[in-house]
Motif scaffolding. Structure first.
Motif: not given
Length: 146
Positions: A66-72, A97-103, A109-112, A114-121
């Motif tokens: 990810h970078r910012g609010r964009v993920a691959l 993983a994205l589906a689970a983290l985006l709940r 609210d969703v901290d997009v 933060g979610v994408l940082e966790r997704y990358s990690h």
């Protein structure tokens, strides 16, 4: 039934460039010296089902997806050769993983970011291991033994 075979040739090569009528004919010729079961598998495959594609992977695994609010996800994040048969499964793991983290949280609210940082990690290290292992298996499988 799904099968694939790999041979090291220049990019863009095709049955037509080899003066052959079909990719099935090219595969049969390329693997004529293989085990009888492999030759039989090619012979029993319908011509329309034999496809040839150049294979590409990422030269170096990405550290983050990810970078910012964009993920691959999927091949855009971890394109790998089919030598381990894990590429599509790895892409499905990305989606899960994205589906689970985006709940949404308790406040809805969703901290997009933060979610994408966790997704990358969560996903990048495993995908990197698979990409490296797939590349290694490709080198082993295509090694020219003398």
């Amino acid at each position: 039934m799904y099968w694939f075979a790999v041979t090291s040739v220049e990019a863009g090569r095709s049955a037509a460039s080899d003066g052959l009528a079909t990719e099935k004919e090219a595969a049969a010729r390329e693997f004529a010296g293989w085990y009888p079961a492999a030759r039989s598998l090619i012979a029993q495959t319908d011509e329309s089902e034999v496809l040839r594609h150049d294979l590409y992977d990422l030269a170096k695994p990405l550290k983050a997806f990810h970078r910012g609010r964009v993920a691959l996800a999927g091949d855009s994040a971890h394109a790998m050769t089919p030598d381990l048969g894990q590429g599509a499964g790895c892409g499905l793991e990305d989606a899960a993983a994205l589906a689970a983290l985006l709940r949404p949280g308790p406040d809805g609210d969703v901290d997009v970011v933060g979610v994408l940082e966790r997704y990358s990690h969560l996903r990048a290290p495993k995908a990197a291991r698979l990409l490296r292992a797939s590349r290694f298996m490709g080198r082993v499988a295509q090694r020219q033994w003398k």
